[in-house]
Design a protein around this motif. Structure first.
Motif, PDB file in Angstrom:
ATOM      1  N   LEU A  62     -36.539  -7.605 -29.519  1.00 19.18           N
ATOM      2  CA  LEU A  62     -37.075  -6.088 -29.564  1.00 19.18           C
ATOM      3  C   LEU A  62     -38.378  -5.897 -30.564  1.00 19.18           C
ATOM      4  O   LEU A  62     -39.350  -5.527 -30.041  1.00 19.18           O
ATOM      5  CB  LEU A  62     -36.107  -5.108 -30.063  1.00 19.18           C
ATOM      6  N   THR A  63     -38.381  -6.663 -31.642  1.00 22.90           N
ATOM      7  CA  THR A  63     -39.564  -6.733 -32.502  1.00 22.90           C
ATOM      8  C   THR A  63     -40.636  -7.310 -31.703  1.00 22.90           C
ATOM      9  O   THR A  63     -41.688  -7.119 -31.815  1.00 22.90           O
ATOM     10  CB  THR A  63     -39.223  -7.272 -33.679  1.00 22.90           C
ATOM     11  N   VAL A  66     -42.091  -4.921 -29.031  1.00 18.87           N
ATOM     12  CA  VAL A  66     -43.122  -3.783 -29.667  1.00 18.87           C
ATOM     13  C   VAL A  66     -44.026  -4.239 -30.348  1.00 18.87           C
ATOM     14  O   VAL A  66     -45.189  -3.607 -30.111  1.00 18.87           O
ATOM     15  CB  VAL A  66     -42.165  -2.777 -30.489  1.00 18.87           C
ATOM     16  N   VAL A  67     -44.348  -5.385 -30.826  1.00 15.64           N
ATOM     17  CA  VAL A  67     -45.394  -5.918 -31.603  1.00 15.64           C
ATOM     18  C   VAL A  67     -46.418  -6.115 -30.355  1.00 15.64           C
ATOM     19  O   VAL A  67     -47.651  -6.267 -30.541  1.00 15.64           O
ATOM     20  CB  VAL A  67     -44.964  -7.030 -32.488  1.00 15.64           C
ATOM     21  N   GLY A  68     -45.804  -6.796 -29.492  1.00 12.12           N
ATOM     22  CA  GLY A  68     -46.580  -6.962 -28.089  1.00 12.12           C
ATOM     23  C   GLY A  68     -47.538  -5.835 -27.841  1.00 12.12           C
ATOM     24  O   GLY A  68     -48.423  -6.134 -27.250  1.00 12.12           O
ATOM     25  N   LEU A  69     -46.783  -4.862 -27.760  1.00 14.27           N
ATOM     26  CA  LEU A  69     -47.498  -3.481 -27.394  1.00 14.27           C
ATOM     27  C   LEU A  69     -48.525  -3.158 -27.981  1.00 14.27           C
ATOM     28  O   LEU A  69     -49.678  -2.638 -27.551  1.00 14.27           O
ATOM     29  CB  LEU A  69     -46.187  -2.594 -27.092  1.00 14.27           C
ATOM     30  N   THR A  70     -48.495  -3.228 -29.514  1.00 16.00           N
ATOM     31  CA  THR A  70     -49.551  -2.892 -30.333  1.00 16.00           C
ATOM     32  C   THR A  70     -50.697  -4.008 -30.000  1.00 16.00           C
ATOM     33  O   THR A  70     -52.094  -3.705 -30.329  1.00 16.00           O
ATOM     34  CB  THR A  70     -49.262  -3.210 -31.775  1.00 16.00           C
ATOM     35  N   LYS A  71     -50.495  -4.947 -29.312  1.00 17.02           N
ATOM     36  CA  LYS A  71     -51.614  -6.067 -28.900  1.00 17.02           C
ATOM     37  C   LYS A  71     -52.313  -5.869 -27.378  1.00 17.02           C
ATOM     38  O   LYS A  71     -53.112  -6.654 -27.141  1.00 17.02           O
ATOM     39  CB  LYS A  71     -51.314  -7.628 -29.297  1.00 17.02           C
ATOM     40  N   ASP A  72     -51.703  -5.022 -26.580  1.00 20.56           N
ATOM     41  CA  ASP A  72     -52.230  -4.697 -25.460  1.00 20.56           C
ATOM     42  C   ASP A  72     -53.356  -3.766 -25.363  1.00 20.56           C
ATOM     43  O   ASP A  72     -53.483  -2.495 -25.792  1.00 20.56           O
ATOM     44  CB  ASP A  72     -50.964  -3.941 -24.655  1.00 20.56           C
ATOM     45  N   PRO A  73     -54.672  -4.461 -25.149  1.00 19.46           N
ATOM     46  CA  PRO A  73     -55.901  -3.518 -25.073  1.00 19.46           C
ATOM     47  C   PRO A  73     -55.849  -2.101 -24.351  1.00 19.46           C
ATOM     48  O   PRO A  73     -56.245  -1.558 -24.439  1.00 19.46           O
ATOM     49  CB  PRO A  73     -57.001  -4.451 -24.746  1.00 19.46           C
ATOM     50  N   ASP A  74     -54.870  -2.493 -23.330  1.00 18.11           N
ATOM     51  CA  ASP A  74     -55.072  -1.263 -22.093  1.00 18.11           C
ATOM     52  C   ASP A  74     -54.284  -0.225 -23.111  1.00 18.11           C
ATOM     53  O   ASP A  74     -54.620   1.149 -22.784  1.00 18.11           O
ATOM     54  CB  ASP A  74     -54.388  -1.572 -21.014  1.00 18.11           C
ATOM     55  N   LEU A  75     -53.285  -0.345 -23.812  1.00 16.12           N
ATOM     56  CA  LEU A  75     -52.402   0.738 -24.386  1.00 16.12           C
ATOM     57  C   LEU A  75     -53.263   1.347 -25.474  1.00 16.12           C
ATOM     58  O   LEU A  75     -53.039   2.391 -25.717  1.00 16.12           O
ATOM     59  CB  LEU A  75     -51.141   0.077 -24.759  1.00 16.12           C
ATOM     60  N   TRP A  76     -54.235   0.373 -26.019  1.00 18.88           N
ATOM     61  CA  TRP A  76     -55.025   1.262 -27.080  1.00 18.88           C
ATOM     62  C   TRP A  76     -55.817   2.546 -26.444  1.00 18.88           C
ATOM     63  O   TRP A  76     -56.506   3.109 -27.070  1.00 18.88           O
ATOM     64  CB  TRP A  76     -56.011   0.327 -27.543  1.00 18.88           C
ATOM     65  N   LEU A 165     -31.215   8.594 -32.338  1.00 22.04           N
ATOM     66  CA  LEU A 165     -30.711   7.287 -32.998  1.00 22.04           C
ATOM     67  C   LEU A 165     -32.056   6.608 -33.429  1.00 22.04           C
ATOM     68  O   LEU A 165     -32.953   6.270 -32.929  1.00 22.04           O
ATOM     69  CB  LEU A 165     -30.210   6.691 -31.994  1.00 22.04           C
ATOM     70  N   SER A 166     -32.082   6.226 -34.995  1.00 18.86           N
ATOM     71  CA  SER A 166     -32.960   5.428 -35.479  1.00 18.86           C
ATOM     72  C   SER A 166     -32.330   4.055 -35.711  1.00 18.86           C
ATOM     73  O   SER A 166     -31.651   3.844 -36.273  1.00 18.86           O
ATOM     74  CB  SER A 166     -33.718   6.137 -36.776  1.00 18.86           C
ATOM     75  N   ILE A 167     -33.266   3.095 -35.296  1.00 17.51           N
ATOM     76  CA  ILE A 167     -32.858   1.568 -35.174  1.00 17.51           C
ATOM     77  C   ILE A 167     -33.613   0.890 -35.896  1.00 17.51           C
ATOM     78  O   ILE A 167     -34.850   0.735 -35.605  1.00 17.51           O
ATOM     79  CB  ILE A 167     -32.468   0.902 -33.773  1.00 17.51           C
ATOM     80  N   ALA A 168     -33.285   0.272 -37.039  1.00 17.35           N
ATOM     81  CA  ALA A 168     -34.037  -0.649 -38.073  1.00 17.35           C
ATOM     82  C   ALA A 168     -34.399  -1.874 -37.518  1.00 17.35           C
ATOM     83  O   ALA A 168     -33.608  -2.614 -37.142  1.00 17.35           O
ATOM     84  CB  ALA A 168     -33.507  -0.864 -39.045  1.00 17.35           C
ATOM     85  N   LEU A 169     -35.673  -2.040 -37.087  1.00 18.11           N
ATOM     86  CA  LEU A 169     -36.301  -3.491 -36.655  1.00 18.11           C
ATOM     87  C   LEU A 169     -36.651  -4.256 -38.012  1.00 18.11           C
ATOM     88  O   LEU A 169     -36.789  -5.470 -37.589  1.00 18.11           O
ATOM     89  CB  LEU A 169     -37.229  -3.271 -35.959  1.00 18.11           C
ATOM     90  N   ARG A 257     -41.847  -1.489 -42.821  1.00 17.78           N
ATOM     91  CA  ARG A 257     -40.563  -0.859 -42.124  1.00 17.78           C
ATOM     92  C   ARG A 257     -41.047  -0.338 -40.827  1.00 17.78           C
ATOM     93  O   ARG A 257     -41.895   0.361 -40.607  1.00 17.78           O
ATOM     94  CB  ARG A 257     -40.040   0.316 -42.932  1.00 17.78           C
ATOM     95  N   SER A 258     -40.157  -0.705 -39.820  1.00 20.91           N
ATOM     96  CA  SER A 258     -40.365  -0.283 -38.284  1.00 20.91           C
ATOM     97  C   SER A 258     -39.024   0.106 -37.872  1.00 20.91           C
ATOM     98  O   SER A 258     -38.119  -0.791 -38.144  1.00 20.91           O
ATOM     99  CB  SER A 258     -41.082  -1.282 -37.324  1.00 20.91           C
ATOM    100  N   ASN A 259     -39.072   1.021 -37.068  1.00 24.19           N
ATOM    101  CA  ASN A 259     -37.806   1.646 -36.446  1.00 24.19           C
ATOM    102  C   ASN A 259     -38.157   2.266 -34.788  1.00 24.19           C
ATOM    103  O   ASN A 259     -39.040   2.714 -34.661  1.00 24.19           O
ATOM    104  CB  ASN A 259     -37.574   2.781 -37.245  1.00 24.19           C
ATOM    105  N   ILE A 260     -37.096   1.937 -34.077  1.00 24.24           N
ATOM    106  CA  ILE A 260     -37.098   2.824 -32.761  1.00 24.24           C
ATOM    107  C   ILE A 260     -36.299   3.935 -32.941  1.00 24.24           C
ATOM    108  O   ILE A 260     -35.361   3.786 -33.548  1.00 24.24           O
ATOM    109  CB  ILE A 260     -36.670   1.494 -31.792  1.00 24.24           C
ATOM    110  N   PHE A 261     -37.007   4.970 -32.281  1.00 24.73           N
ATOM    111  CA  PHE A 261     -36.455   6.309 -32.328  1.00 24.73           C
ATOM    112  C   PHE A 261     -36.125   6.744 -30.897  1.00 24.73           C
ATOM    113  O   PHE A 261     -36.736   6.260 -30.159  1.00 24.73           O
ATOM    114  CB  PHE A 261     -37.414   7.433 -32.845  1.00 24.73           C
TER     115      PHE A 261
END
Length: 294
Positions: A62-63, A66-76, A165-169, A257-261
């Motif tokens: 999962l980490t 989601v880290v991959g999403l932060t590097k997606d230029p289209d998502l920016w 539901l907060s899940i700790a990554l 600290r990163s969490n999925i909500f």
């Protein structure tokens, strides 16, 4: 406001012109039957901590996702990616269960959605999903607030029949901006003051200024209920009531600290028109697709 020709009564007025008294909750906290021992404290405290909900392999997968999403230029270029107010860093990504197949699959697992069904006593749908990032040294916290106050005022959620539901990554320590909660505060609704600005979400997702309690409100609740923290290893989770008062401090440690909500709302509590805003927020923040999670 009308829904199925029935008048929707606002039992939790907020965004008022003048301060008004706190409102003692008239709705249940647990609508169903608690079957998991890990949720035994939910009714009294408004939250429950769950150790090792995910195993290390799941956390790693999962980490990476989601880290991959932060590097997606289209998502920016997408409104679902929220940038920190003070720096060019990702603060949150919304609708992550649609952007990530892994998160989407996780939502549907019975060990995940089943927690919400036990508490809410009905089928549930995803009201909101997001991942929050709090990097080391520069992670910005979230001021004290009740999620339900915003979901009621700006999304049109009638009652506090929703859970997060907060899940700790990452490991959540007492010192790296871990979530603080006030046990028992879910039974008190705190009205906030001020007229909701148009498209308030554009600022509030970075730094909320409307829909936050006063220092006097926070002092009163903290003196009455005390403050606890959600800490634990990556993979642990916190299930909490939508009206629970919570917040987090800045992270000035080297440890991110990163969490999925994942926010589940009852299909018997679907959204109407906002109670204190001129228009609903976008659906990536407050979904209006009430299809039950299957």
């Amino acid at each position: 406001m009308a829904l199925s020709d029935n008048l929707i009564v606002d039992r939790y007025p907020t965004r008022t012109a003048e301060p008004v008294a706190h409102i003692e909750r008239s709705d249940a906290t647990v609508w169903g039957t608690i079957e998991s021992d890990s949720l035994a404290s939910f009714d009294a405290d408004g939250f429950a901590m769950i150790d090792a909900l995910l195993d290390p392999t799941e956390v790693a997968d999962l980490t990476d996702e989601v880290v991959g999403l932060t590097k997606d230029p289209d998502l920016w270029l997408d409104d679902r990616l929220i940038i920190e107010k003070s720096a060019n860093r990702v603060r949150s990504i919304f609708e992550v269960h649609r952007l990530s197949a892994r998160v989407g699959d996780l939502v549907r697992e019975s060990r995940i959605v089943g927690l919400a069904r036990q508490v809410l006593g009905s089928e549930v749908y995803i009201h909101q999903s997001r991942v929050n990032f709090m990097p080391g040294f520069q992670g910005t916290g979230f001021y004290w607030h009740s999620d339900f106050e915003t979901w009621h005022a700006e999304d049109g959620m009638p009652a506090p029949r929703a859970v997060s539901l907060s899940i700790a990554l990452t490991d959540n320590y007492p010192y790296n901006g871990s979530l603080m909660v006030m046990p028992g505060s879910h039974r008190t609704f705190v009205p906030c003051q001020g007229v909701t600005p148009t498209e308030h979400y554009r600022e509030s997702l970075r730094q909320q200024q409307f829909g936050v309690p006063t220092e006097a409100d926070i002092t009163e609740l903290a003196n009455k209920h005390g403050i606890a923290q959600f800490t634990g290893r990556a993979g642990s989770a916190l299930l909490f009531d939508s009206n629970l008062m919570h917040g987090s401090a800045n992270n000035i440690t080297p440890f991110p600290r990163s969490n999925i909500f994942l926010v589940f709302n009852s299909v018997e509590n679907t959204l109407v028109e906002p109670f204190a805003a001129d228009a609903p927020r976008p659906t990536y923040i407050g979904s209006r697709d009430f299809t039950p999670v299957r």
